[in-house]
Design a protein around this motif. Structure first.
Motif, mmCIF file in Angstrom:
data_model
loop_
_atom_site.group_PDB
_atom_site.id
_atom_site.type_symbol
_atom_site.label_atom_id
_atom_site.label_comp_id
_atom_site.label_asym_id
_atom_site.label_seq_id
_atom_site.Cartn_x
_atom_site.Cartn_y
_atom_site.Cartn_z
ATOM 1 N N ILE A 1 1.054 -0.931 -0.109
ATOM 2 C CA ILE A 1 0.202 -0.044 -0.176
ATOM 3 C C ILE A 1 0.854 1.376 0.260
ATOM 4 C CG2 ILE A 1 -1.743 -1.315 0.882
ATOM 5 C CD1 ILE A 1 -1.251 0.677 3.485
ATOM 6 N N GLU A 2 -0.166 2.379 -0.387
ATOM 7 C CA GLU A 2 0.998 4.035 0.092
ATOM 8 C C GLU A 2 1.773 3.725 1.053
ATOM 9 O OE1 GLU A 2 2.132 5.142 -2.668
ATOM 10 O OE2 GLU A 2 0.577 3.838 -4.399
ATOM 11 N N LEU A 3 2.723 4.757 1.090
ATOM 12 C CA LEU A 3 3.566 5.344 2.390
ATOM 13 C C LEU A 3 2.057 5.452 3.023
ATOM 14 C CD1 LEU A 3 6.469 4.956 4.004
ATOM 15 C CD2 LEU A 3 6.705 6.807 2.726
ATOM 16 N N ASP A 4 1.867 7.197 2.337
ATOM 17 C CA ASP A 4 1.488 7.849 3.266
ATOM 18 C C ASP A 4 -0.440 7.655 3.474
ATOM 19 O OD1 ASP A 4 -0.279 7.431 1.120
ATOM 20 O OD2 ASP A 4 -0.810 9.245 0.457
ATOM 21 N N SER A 5 -0.632 5.772 3.545
ATOM 22 C CA SER A 5 -1.239 4.870 4.034
ATOM 23 C C SER A 5 -1.037 4.152 5.206
ATOM 24 C CB SER A 5 -2.617 4.428 2.683
ATOM 25 O OG SER A 5 -2.897 4.463 2.065
ATOM 26 N N ILE A 6 -0.122 4.232 6.127
ATOM 27 C CA ILE A 6 0.326 3.602 7.167
ATOM 28 C C ILE A 6 0.485 4.848 8.167
ATOM 29 C CG2 ILE A 6 2.253 2.889 8.070
ATOM 30 C CD1 ILE A 6 3.359 1.102 4.820
ATOM 31 N N VAL A 7 0.074 4.456 9.637
ATOM 32 C CA VAL A 7 0.069 4.651 10.316
ATOM 33 C C VAL A 7 1.016 4.334 11.872
ATOM 34 C CG1 VAL A 7 -1.485 5.697 12.243
ATOM 35 C CG2 VAL A 7 -1.965 5.382 9.950
ATOM 36 N N ARG A 8 1.430 5.733 12.477
ATOM 37 C CA ARG A 8 2.476 5.031 13.368
ATOM 38 C C ARG A 8 1.663 5.419 14.705
ATOM 39 N NH1 ARG A 8 7.443 2.665 12.572
ATOM 40 N NH2 ARG A 8 8.046 3.272 14.253
ATOM 41 N N PRO A 9 1.501 5.363 16.004
ATOM 42 C CA PRO A 9 1.034 5.434 16.866
ATOM 43 C C PRO A 9 2.510 6.766 17.345
ATOM 44 C CG PRO A 9 2.587 3.652 17.517
ATOM 45 C CD PRO A 9 2.709 3.377 16.082
#
Length: 427
Positions: free
Chosen positions: A415-423
């Protein structure tokens, strides 16, 4: 409420495990950007966050009881129509909390305060269902969302019945279907089979209500033959029949429609003399039938595309076996020797795969948020890489949203990098 109004635009949690925060944002427009993936080392509260979101979207006494035990300070979900669900604790990260919900930007806000002491005992569900504040709150949440499908790491464990703790079935509760998350693969495939079959039957039913083919044939026959030459009638029939045979092939593959009669008609016309004087009359009689058949194909096409997407996605992964679907026989798993395979006889990875893709396609009918904890379980590297794109493909007709937590680089690379969420972590 329109389906797009039920889309989640933002999920924000603070104080998960007393330390971590999560902010997940979705675009306000529908489309392929429906997947959000959470990545974090172990011990950052990913699973607790996912469980809290699922419970917040499922306003039952059991879900309220589970929220009591999930460690977080606050949780907020915003929706495209301006509605929201907010859960706050005054102190600590477990125990009592207040939950509120409004069904729209100008909707009235309803709140319920939850004390663990009120959730004990065998009959607590019945007590809560008779509370006006809980009823109003659950109705507001229900207007915002039909709930979430939570797929945890225990997803292959069969669930018990859809009975509550008092032994009373909850058939009228729209959130009981969320228990499907733990159903066996066989049960899920049966649910997919019913859904796909019902989609096709509904399409045929809607089309038949709008088409009076015999009335049209009667009218056109009484009006007489078209004022066209035999050669023109023949050419028009051949063109229309050829187009129908091409359009009908995908539907025939799944037994949704038979084109046998059209082929017989085509053969009869092909052997007729080019100047046969009855061809204009045949054209007059057949045109309503062929037009009606075209309408049937058009009506069935969405169901066919959904079936084809699911079958193609599953078979993209399977090796030395395949999943088949026909309207008459439903879903079957077939080995390379042609014998039927029981879903529970498959490998752990294959069963995980079937479960995830089945949940994705089922969510198209319910338009839910699908929450998946560690989708990579039991999957090889190639399958991990292809899984999320196939889940998005299977769920595209319903614009289903996904919230996924994973440790796999292969899953994240899909998936796209901006779809990855970090806490967020404490400073």
């Amino acid at each position: 409420m329109a389906d797009n109004d039920r889309a989640i635009t933002k999920i924000e949690a603070q104080g998960v495990l007393g330390e971590f925060s999560y902010v997940v944002e979705y675009p306000t427009t529908s489309g392929p950007d429906r997947m959000r993936l959470i990545y974090a080392p172990n011990g950052r509260g990913k699973t607790n966050f996912l469980r809290a979101v699922s419970a917040a979207l499922t306003p039952t006494p059991e879900s309220l009881a589970s929220l009591v035990e999930i460690p977080f300070a606050s949780l907020r979900l915003d929706f495209a129509n301006g509605g929201r669900i907010v859960i706050n604790r005054d102190s600590n990260t477990v125990g009592p909390f207040t939950a509120s919900a409004s069904a729209g930007i100008n909707g009235e806000e309803f709140s319920v305060t939850v004390d663990p002491a009120e959730l004990g005992g065998r009959m607590y569900r019945r007590v809560w269902e008779n509370r006006a504040d809980f009823y109003n709150y659950s109705q507001a949440v229900g207007e915002l969302s039909p709930g979430a499908i939570f797929i945890g790491d225990d997803r292959l464990v069969p669930v018990l019945s859809d009975e509550n703790v008092d032994g009373v079935r909850n058939e009228g509760n729209p959130y009981t279907t969320s228990r499907r998350r733990r159903g066996s693969v066989s049960t899920l495939l049966e649910a997919v089979e019913r859904m796909l079959t019902q989609e096709a039957l509904a399409a045929l039913s809607n089309e038949s209500e709008q088409t009076g083919i015999y009335a049209q044939i009667t009218r056109t026959t009484l009006e007489g033959s078209d004022a066209i030459l035999a050669s023109e009638a023949r050419a028009a029939l051949e063109e229309q029949i050829g187009a129908l045979l091409d359009l009908g092939k995908p539907l025939e593959r799944y037994g949704l429609l038979s084109m046998r009669q059209v082929r017989v008609i085509s053969d009869q016309i092909s052997v007729a003399r080019a100047n046969a004087r009855n061809l204009p009359a045949v054209h007059t009689i057949l045109r309503p039938y062929l037009d009606s058949l075209h309408d049937q194909i058009t009506a069935l096409s969405p169901a066919q595309e959904l079936i084809d997407t699911f079958v193609t996605s599953v078979n993209h992964f399977l090796d030395r076996k395949e999943l088949q679907f026909t309207a008459s026989r439903g879903i079957r798993l077939v080995g390379r020797d042609g014998n039927n395979l029981h879903p529970e006889s498959l490998s752990s990875g294959e069963r995980h795969l079937l479960l995830l893709l089945s949940q994705a396609v089922l969510a198209t009918g319910e338009r839910r948020l699908v929450i998946v904890d560690e989708p990579e379980l039991s999957l090889g590297i190639e399958w991990q890489r292809d899984l999320l794109p196939e889940m998005l493909q299977c769920s595209a007709p319903g614009n289903v949203q996904f919230l996924v937590a994973s440790h796999s680089l292969q899953v994240m690379n899909a998936i796209e990098l901006d779809s990855i969420v970090r806490p967020g972590e404490p400073k």
